[in-house]
Motif scaffolding. Structure first.
Motif, PDB file in Angstrom:
ATOM      1  N   SER A   1     -71.062  19.291  83.851  1.00  0.00           N
ATOM      2  CA  SER A   1     -70.498  19.065  82.522  1.00  0.00           C
ATOM      3  C   SER A   1     -70.132  17.595  82.358  1.00  0.00           C
ATOM      4  O   SER A   1     -69.242  17.088  83.038  1.00  0.00           O
ATOM      5  N   ASP A   2     -70.836  16.901  81.470  1.00  0.00           N
ATOM      6  CA  ASP A   2     -70.551  15.481  81.230  1.00  0.00           C
ATOM      7  C   ASP A   2     -69.315  15.287  80.356  1.00  0.00           C
ATOM      8  O   ASP A   2     -68.621  14.286  80.483  1.00  0.00           O
ATOM      9  N   ASN A   3     -69.053  16.249  79.461  1.00  0.00           N
ATOM     10  CA  ASN A   3     -67.988  16.077  78.468  1.00  0.00           C
ATOM     11  C   ASN A   3     -66.822  17.040  78.636  1.00  0.00           C
ATOM     12  O   ASN A   3     -65.773  16.847  78.027  1.00  0.00           O
ATOM     13  N   GLY A   4     -67.002  18.101  79.423  1.00  0.00           N
ATOM     14  CA  GLY A   4     -66.031  19.182  79.407  1.00  0.00           C
ATOM     15  C   GLY A   4     -66.283  20.095  78.224  1.00  0.00           C
ATOM     16  O   GLY A   4     -67.267  19.955  77.500  1.00  0.00           O
ATOM     17  N   GLY A   5     -65.392  21.074  78.022  1.00  0.00           N
ATOM     18  CA  GLY A   5     -65.542  22.008  76.911  1.00  0.00           C
ATOM     19  C   GLY A   5     -66.141  23.325  77.354  1.00  0.00           C
ATOM     20  O   GLY A   5     -66.570  23.496  78.503  1.00  0.00           O
ATOM     21  N   ASN A   6     -66.184  24.259  76.429  1.00  0.00           N
ATOM     22  CA  ASN A   6     -66.673  25.592  76.755  1.00  0.00           C
ATOM     23  C   ASN A   6     -68.174  25.590  76.973  1.00  0.00           C
ATOM     24  O   ASN A   6     -68.937  25.026  76.198  1.00  0.00           O
ATOM     25  N   LEU A   7     -68.580  26.218  78.065  1.00  0.00           N
ATOM     26  CA  LEU A   7     -69.991  26.400  78.377  1.00  0.00           C
ATOM     27  C   LEU A   7     -70.317  27.874  78.201  1.00  0.00           C
ATOM     28  O   LEU A   7     -69.760  28.732  78.888  1.00  0.00           O
ATOM     29  N   ARG A   8     -71.192  28.162  77.254  1.00  0.00           N
ATOM     30  CA  ARG A   8     -71.639  29.544  77.034  1.00  0.00           C
ATOM     31  C   ARG A   8     -73.055  29.671  77.594  1.00  0.00           C
ATOM     32  O   ARG A   8     -73.942  28.901  77.235  1.00  0.00           O
ATOM     33  N   ILE A   9     -73.230  30.660  78.481  1.00  0.00           N
ATOM     34  CA  ILE A   9     -74.490  30.857  79.196  1.00  0.00           C
ATOM     35  C   ILE A   9     -75.096  32.206  78.816  1.00  0.00           C
ATOM     36  O   ILE A   9     -74.398  33.219  78.787  1.00  0.00           O
ATOM     37  N   ARG A  10     -76.402  32.216  78.539  1.00  0.00           N
ATOM     38  CA  ARG A  10     -77.136  33.472  78.375  1.00  0.00           C
ATOM     39  C   ARG A  10     -78.160  33.580  79.499  1.00  0.00           C
ATOM     40  O   ARG A  10     -78.850  32.607  79.814  1.00  0.00           O
ATOM     41  N   SER A  11     -78.247  34.749  80.084  1.00  0.00           N
ATOM     42  CA  SER A  11     -79.146  34.965  81.212  1.00  0.00           C
ATOM     43  C   SER A  11     -79.726  36.361  81.134  1.00  0.00           C
ATOM     44  O   SER A  11     -79.104  37.290  80.611  1.00  0.00           O
ATOM     45  N   SER A  12     -80.931  36.531  81.692  1.00  0.00           N
ATOM     46  CA  SER A  12     -81.565  37.854  81.702  1.00  0.00           C
ATOM     47  C   SER A  12     -81.092  38.699  82.883  1.00  0.00           C
ATOM     48  O   SER A  12     -81.452  39.876  82.971  1.00  0.00           O
ATOM     49  N   VAL A  13     -80.319  38.106  83.778  1.00  0.00           N
ATOM     50  CA  VAL A  13     -79.732  38.861  84.884  1.00  0.00           C
ATOM     51  C   VAL A  13     -78.234  38.599  84.900  1.00  0.00           C
ATOM     52  O   VAL A  13     -77.761  37.556  84.433  1.00  0.00           O
ATOM     53  N   PRO A  14     -77.437  39.543  85.430  1.00  0.00           N
ATOM     54  CA  PRO A  14     -76.000  39.292  85.520  1.00  0.00           C
ATOM     55  C   PRO A  14     -75.713  38.156  86.490  1.00  0.00           C
ATOM     56  O   PRO A  14     -76.393  38.004  87.510  1.00  0.00           O
TER      57      PRO A  14
ATOM     58  N   ASN B   1     -68.774  30.656  69.966  1.00  0.00           N
ATOM     59  CA  ASN B   1     -68.591  29.601  70.953  1.00  0.00           C
ATOM     60  C   ASN B   1     -67.671  28.540  70.353  1.00  0.00           C
ATOM     61  O   ASN B   1     -67.963  27.969  69.301  1.00  0.00           O
ATOM     62  N   LYS B   2     -66.566  28.281  71.019  1.00  0.00           N
ATOM     63  CA  LYS B   2     -65.582  27.343  70.471  1.00  0.00           C
ATOM     64  C   LYS B   2     -65.975  25.885  70.680  1.00  0.00           C
ATOM     65  O   LYS B   2     -65.299  24.992  70.183  1.00  0.00           O
ATOM     66  N   ASN B   3     -67.040  25.642  71.428  1.00  0.00           N
ATOM     67  CA  ASN B   3     -67.523  24.277  71.610  1.00  0.00           C
ATOM     68  C   ASN B   3     -68.251  23.853  70.336  1.00  0.00           C
ATOM     69  O   ASN B   3     -69.293  24.415  69.993  1.00  0.00           O
ATOM     70  N   PRO B   4     -67.739  22.856  69.586  1.00  0.00           N
ATOM     71  CA  PRO B   4     -68.347  22.504  68.286  1.00  0.00           C
ATOM     72  C   PRO B   4     -69.772  21.977  68.403  1.00  0.00           C
ATOM     73  O   PRO B   4     -70.513  21.996  67.424  1.00  0.00           O
ATOM     74  N   LEU B   5     -70.175  21.514  69.571  1.00  0.00           N
ATOM     75  CA  LEU B   5     -71.532  21.005  69.740  1.00  0.00           C
ATOM     76  C   LEU B   5     -72.568  22.126  69.797  1.00  0.00           C
ATOM     77  O   LEU B   5     -73.768  21.858  69.836  1.00  0.00           O
ATOM     78  N   PHE B   6     -72.099  23.371  69.786  1.00  0.00           N
ATOM     79  CA  PHE B   6     -73.005  24.518  69.782  1.00  0.00           C
ATOM     80  C   PHE B   6     -72.955  25.281  68.463  1.00  0.00           C
ATOM     81  O   PHE B   6     -73.431  26.411  68.377  1.00  0.00           O
TER      82      PHE B   6
ATOM     83  N   ASP C   1     -68.917  32.935  79.185  1.00  0.00           N
ATOM     84  CA  ASP C   1     -68.226  31.678  78.909  1.00  0.00           C
ATOM     85  C   ASP C   1     -67.569  31.168  80.179  1.00  0.00           C
ATOM     86  O   ASP C   1     -67.129  31.957  81.034  1.00  0.00           O
ATOM     87  N   ILE C   2     -67.505  29.858  80.279  1.00  0.00           N
ATOM     88  CA  ILE C   2     -66.735  29.231  81.345  1.00  0.00           C
ATOM     89  C   ILE C   2     -66.166  27.927  80.813  1.00  0.00           C
ATOM     90  O   ILE C   2     -66.889  27.107  80.224  1.00  0.00           O
TER      91      ILE C   2
END
Length: 812
Positions: A737-750, A763-768, A797-798
């Motif tokens: 993470s270069d900026n910090g903030g919420n990272l929302r990930i989608r994946s086909s496996v858990p 997603n609370k990260n405004p860049l998304f 989310d992380i």
């Protein structure tokens, strides 16, 4: 000639940690599209690798015909309303003919990018040779040629230095005293002088006339040599190297160009100074500096799709037989070749790559090798952010700022409007009038598309200082379009009229139309991004202006589906299901925009898919590159790979439609570099997407890519992503993470990882932030085929801190 062994390959590629991605051949180039490109964004060369008489075809980025000028047609202001009235009456062909006669530029239809000339180096006794081999090393940005003649092994290395602004040819032999050759320069330019100065050879000249405009770009190329042993003599424009143990030819080219409205530079003094500075260092020193600069950019992204099963086969053989083999390593090479080309053509402080990058051997190249802004210039930069070459956007951003200045004159003269306009073409001189005839040139929304790149850079970097600098440019592009929008005769919708859907003819035997889908999509993006930017930057003084943009957005046509389930290209249901046109302009909303999404707008996505299927797969090279991106956004990796296979179809002559030349250049035909860049971006999109409110890991992985890894891809929000997968499932991912903030990930496996939580809400990260109010009108819903069922996916989310690295793994 003997085919090189793998031992030869390993020996030739000795720099650094070994060459893992290369183009190699067992014979010299017979044509320009077999020669190998080197470049430092200013100086480009196509290297033929011929033992007896080497040829380097040379370009310098600012050698164009013409001189500072602009080209708005003052008749346009009077005639555009008349053209519009003809459109309202359904007299489209008459409207188009009137626009060609009275709206399009008259004084200058854009100047061509032109070659400097050639460096020829002749070697006596090299006509008979064996053990021939040549390569372009993507890992070290150099070309190598080796062969054996009369019992002596010869090696040539070529670089276009990223540090010294010289092209260098380094000559060595297995026996001392065996380097003897003559070097001379030639040029197809008419007004040139060739001479010797001391131990240098010099070619100077001035660019030519074009369309009644006298060329005023003065250029000087000069070359000399450093040797170990032997001697160097220059006489009558010929550089002679005699009986040297090794030799290096240094060549530079300079022009009087300073910027688009200033050609007061001194090409003679600049070339003298540049060559003198370079001569202070040996080839090995400059090569190492060049290598270090290059690898700092190139090494950011590594892609591994499996073992190289065909390393012993030449590159042209691999392209020719790609459909017969599961040659994933060639896909890797093609991906990295696109990144190599961008590094070679778009360094900060230089010009953007033209339609052919910086490589062109013709005085009148196809389409003048200009900047075509209805897709091609934009496509050149599709890989920049995603493949971690963000700073290489700088030449594009400078061009956008330039045309935002020259475009003010065109907006005022042609439309009587404020702000700035760019039509479908510009050149070194940043002309902004309507170039060519109306069927392609009557398109005033180029500024909107270019402004999208400014916004995307902000989304990838989160750089508010950059956004503050870009905001006036975006705002003034929006101001122009806001002022020229009109309501249709029944007063129901705001739209652009006249315009066109590049460069496609509708059933009324014209392209000229009103309210075309692509214009609406471009305006939707630009106006929304200006509104968002004004809020982010606290521009309260612009509220009245942004309110007027919102008013237009509220009154525009929605995206519409048509009678055979397609996404409509025009406001009326005109689409022909048998239309195979290379442009798929109305699908801009799917890629590169994010207005259409399988998750948010499933019916529009299905309609876009229907349009894409009917448009067909085989096309011009750049069109197939775009389609790789589109199928990736449709989450269909197998179809995207099929398009890659179509693009990797060998083209050896100009009669074949679309594909790849032996040197991996994209074949429109002729060569257009945007196809290389588009396909590179598409491969990246198969592996990582971040436009839809989350970072999607392996969203369009084809079945054939069962195992692999990628590192260094960039996602919006300032995230750098690396992944490994096996059996087509991700097993490990690392996100920095270069900026910090919420990272929302989608994946086909858990997934499992420290701090990982199931995602909830937006997603609370405004860049998304995803597009708001994508208005749609679903006509004939029964005709819309359903999308294939979306894979089951997992959304997490992380919360990240600036500089943090997140490690994720497949949950057992």
């Amino acid at each position: 000639m003997a085919v090189a062994s793998t031992t030869t390959i390993a020996h030739a590629s000795s720099l650094g940690d070994g060459n893992k991605h290369l183009l190699w051949y067992d014979k010299p180039a017979a044509t320009w599209t077999e020669a190998l490109p080197i470049g430092n964004s200013r100086l480009g060369a196509m290297v033929y690798g011929t033992p007896a008489t080497e040829r380097l075809q040379l370009n310098e980025e600012t050698i164009w015909a013409g001189r500072p000028n602009n080209n708005p047609n003052p008749e346009a202001k009077e005639y555009l309303p008349k053209v519009r009235e003809l459109v309202w009456k359904g007299k489209y062909k008459e409207a188009q003919d009137m626009a060609t006669a009275h709206v399009m530029a008259k004084t200058n239809l854009g100047m061509p990018y032109q070659p400097f000339g050639d460096l020829y180096v002749s070697f006596p006794g090299a006509g008979k040779y064996t053990e021939y081999y040549r390569e372009l090393s993507l890992d070290s940005a150099r070309v190598i040629t080796t062969y054996k003649a009369d019992g002596v092994k010869y090696k040539r290395e070529y670089i276009s230095s990223l540090s010294e602004n010289v092209i260098m040819v380094h000559l060595t032999a297995s026996k001392p005293g065996m380097i003897t050759c003559n070097a001379n320069m030639t040029s197809p330019q008419q007004d040139v002088t060739i001479k010797s100065e001391g131990k240098e050879i010099v070619l100077s000249g001035i660019s030519g006339w074009h369309e009644g405009l006298k060329g005023k770009v003065q250029f000087t190329g000069r070359a000399t040599a450093r040797t170990k042993g032997g001697q160097v003599v220059s006489s009558d424009g010929v550089l002679q190297i005699k009986n040297a143990d090794e030799a290096t030819i240094y060549l530079t080219i300079a022009t009087n160009f300073k910027n688009y409205n200033d050609i007061s530079g001194n090409d003679t003094l600049t070339s003298e100074k540049t060559l003198a500075e370079a001569l202070k260092n040996s080839f090995e020193v400059i090569k190492e500096k060049h290598y270090n600069i290059y690898r700092k950019q190139f090494d950011r992204v590594k892609l591994n799709l499996g073992k190289d099963m065909y390393a012993g086969k030449t590159t042209d053989w691999r392209v020719e037989h790609f459909k017969e083999h599961n040659d994933e390593h060639l896909v890797e090479t093609y991906f990295q070749f696109g990144r190599y080309l961008l590094i070679c053509t778009s360094q900060p402080g230089t010009q953007p790559p033209t339609l052919q990058g910086i490589w062109n051997d013709k005085m009148l190249p196809s389409w003048d090798s200009k900047y075509t802004c209805n897709i091609n210039l934009e496509m050149n930069y599709w890989p920049a952010e995603l493949t971690n070459l963000s700073e290489l956007n700088a030449p594009l951003f400078k061009l956008i700022k330039d045309v935002s200045q020259t475009g003010r004159e065109s907006a005022r003269v042609m439309y009587g409007a404020d702000g700035w306009v760019l039509h479908h073409n510009t050149d070194l001189w940043r002309v902004t009038g309507a170039i060519d005839k109306a069927p392609s040139g009557l398109w005033p929304t180029g500024g909107a598309w270019l402004s999208q790149h400014l916004w995307e850079h902000y989304l990838y970097t989160g750089d508010k200082t950059f956004l503050a600098d870009a905001y006036p440019t975006m705002k003034e592009a929006a101001r122009f379009l806001n002022q020229i929008m009109v309501r249709n005769p029944n007063n129901t919708n705001w739209m652009i009229c006249p315009s066109l859907s590049p460069e496609n003819e509708h059933p009324h035997h014209a392209t000229t139309a009103a309210g075309v889908t692509m214009d609406n999509e471009l305006i939707h993006d630009l106006f929304n991004h200006v509104i968002d930017a004004s809020t982010i930057l606290g521009k309260k003084e612009d509220k009245a202006f942004t309110d007027s943009l919102q008013n237009k957005l509220d009154g525009m046509l929605p995206l519409q589906t048509g009678r055979w389930g397609q996404l409509q290209e025009w406001k009326d249901d005109w689409d022909n299901p048998d239309d195979k046109h290379r442009h798929v302009s109305h699908l801009y909303a799917l890629y590169p925009s994010n207005q259409i999404s399988p998750f948010r707008t499933p019916q529009l996505t299905a309609a876009a898919r229907t349009s894409l299927i009917h448009r067909g797969d085989p096309s011009t090279g750049w069109s197939m590159g775009w389609k790789v991106c589109l199928w990736s956004r449709l989450l269909d990796g197998n179809h995207a790979l099929k398009l890659i296979s179509d693009q990797l179809t060998l083209v050896r002559n100009e009669k074949k439609k679309g594909g790849t030349y032996p040197n991996l250049f994209d074949a429109h035909p002729p060569f257009q570099i945007d196809g290389n860049f588009g396909c590179t971006a598409g491969i990246g999109e198969m592996l990582l997407q971040s436009h839809d409110g989350f970072v999607y890991l392996l969203p369009a992985l084809p079945d054939a890519w069962t195992e692999g890894s990628v590192s260094g891809l960039k996602a919006r929000g300032g995230f750098e992503v690396s992944m490994e997968w096996k059996n087509n499932n991700i097993v490990k991912a690392t996100v920095k993470s270069d900026n910090g903030g919420n990272l929302r990930i989608r994946s086909s496996v858990p997934l499992a990882g420290k701090g990982l939580k199931e995602a909830k809400g937006e997603n609370k990260n405004p860049l998304f932030k995803t597009p708001r109010d994508v208005r749609q009108k679903i006509n004939f819903p029964e005709k819309i085929e359903q999308m294939p069922a979306l894979k089951k996916t997992y959304l997490y989310d992380i919360a990240t801190k600036k500089g943090q690295t997140v490690e994720l793994r497949m949950k057992k």
